[in-house]
Enzyme design. Sequence first.
Site, PDB file in Angstrom:
ATOM      1  N   THR A  93       0.657  -1.013  -0.172  1.00 25.13           N
ATOM      2  CA  THR A  93       0.149   0.080  -0.122  1.00 25.13           C
ATOM      3  C   THR A  93       0.905   1.260   0.082  1.00 25.13           C
ATOM      4  O   THR A  93       1.909   1.029   0.622  1.00 25.13           O
ATOM      5  CB  THR A  93      -0.963  -0.098   1.360  1.00 25.13           C
ATOM      6  OG1 THR A  93      -1.543  -1.154   1.206  1.00 25.13           O
ATOM      7  CG2 THR A  93      -1.625   1.016   1.628  1.00 25.13           C
ATOM      8  N   VAL A 149     -12.225  -5.649   2.656  1.00 26.57           N
ATOM      9  CA  VAL A 149     -11.648  -4.496   2.526  1.00 26.57           C
ATOM     10  C   VAL A 149     -10.589  -4.150   3.542  1.00 26.57           C
ATOM     11  O   VAL A 149     -10.672  -5.187   4.694  1.00 26.57           O
ATOM     12  CB  VAL A 149     -12.818  -3.599   3.221  1.00 26.57           C
ATOM     13  CG1 VAL A 149     -12.422  -2.166   3.209  1.00 26.57           C
ATOM     14  CG2 VAL A 149     -13.926  -3.354   1.958  1.00 26.57           C
ATOM     15  N   ASP A 159      -7.125  -2.576   5.818  1.00 31.07           N
ATOM     16  CA  ASP A 159      -6.796  -1.242   6.828  1.00 31.07           C
ATOM     17  C   ASP A 159      -6.776   0.162   6.114  1.00 31.07           C
ATOM     18  O   ASP A 159      -7.014   1.128   6.851  1.00 31.07           O
ATOM     19  CB  ASP A 159      -5.764  -1.714   7.384  1.00 31.07           C
ATOM     20  CG  ASP A 159      -4.377  -1.689   6.519  1.00 31.07           C
ATOM     21  OD1 ASP A 159      -4.415  -2.140   5.307  1.00 31.07           O
ATOM     22  OD2 ASP A 159      -3.251  -1.184   7.160  1.00 31.07           O
ATOM     23  N   GLY A 196      -2.854  -5.984   6.414  1.00 26.65           N
ATOM     24  CA  GLY A 196      -4.190  -5.001   6.945  1.00 26.65           C
ATOM     25  C   GLY A 196      -4.729  -5.748   8.250  1.00 26.65           C
ATOM     26  O   GLY A 196      -5.288  -4.983   8.906  1.00 26.65           O
TER      27      GLY A 196
END
Length: 320
Positions: A182, A211, A213, A236
Amino acid sequence: MPEPVIIGSERSEVGLPAGMDVLRRGGSALDAVEAAMRCCEDNLADHYVGTGGLPNARGEVELDASVMLGSSRRFGAVGAVHGFPNPISIARAVLERLPQHCLLVGEGAELFAEENGFARAELLTDEARELWREQLDAVARKELADSVEGENTAAVAGDHRYRAAALDLVRKFAPHEGPWGTINIIALDASGELCVGVSTSGYPYKYPGRVGDSAVPGAGNWCDLRAGGAACTGRGELSMRGGTARTIVDHLAAGQDPAEACRLGLADASTLPDDYRAELRALALTPDGRHGGAAGQQGSVYALMTTDSTEPEFRPRAVL
Ligand code: ASP
């Protein structure tokens, strides 16, 4: 008034000059983060964000992104969005144009993007599709090797097999090798505002609808002008369970310097039992312009630009 500064995780250097241009012209931290992140999201060589991001287990690119402002702690985010190349801008639109909500996901996020004039695009590049196919093939080969000779061999390869045993397959996909993760970008503007932006295509080959973090306040993104902003890259599920970005900002508030606050946040997350020991990394920036980062491995860096920088510079992260 503070000197503007912008920092970002590995590969954010593609976007930081655009963000610093905004800050040099007296623009806002939010504008700077958005401008910088859009460059990263449009970077086809980057397989962890925007167009060219690695797809989910079904071969579809699904994006998560968020922005948070330090002065008001306003937060805007989208999760599991298909078909829009710049989720950071949709997250910003949630923050600015949908004050009754913080986070939209899936179809609703796409509807909101469409209503707000964002253009659709194909996000799965040939290169990313190829990487996904290689993963499918690798899993299928392993299944073939493990299977009883002659048993159901046609069904083990490809999407059909995936649909029959999705969870099992997701478990077997290996994380992508190479520069990963990310993108986190944090900016401090001349007015003293702080903004944290996070954007990702998420854990590669993730379960559809997952989905991470990057869209969750307190997990991958937290910004509080009283102490600082922090963001996470990596697994995440760990930073969601650890509330890691928020934990880091709490350590800043308690007086730790940014690198140590990040290290302590990661140390806390690392106490959680987890079978998928993928690494977590973190970055933090304070309202007076101090910055730092931490990672589980030696050699990790973060990028930064001040108004004096001609190009992004790199700083080592503290090691957990
Ligand atoms: N933090 C991202 C997620 O869990 C993935 C990554 O940075 O590798 O979606």
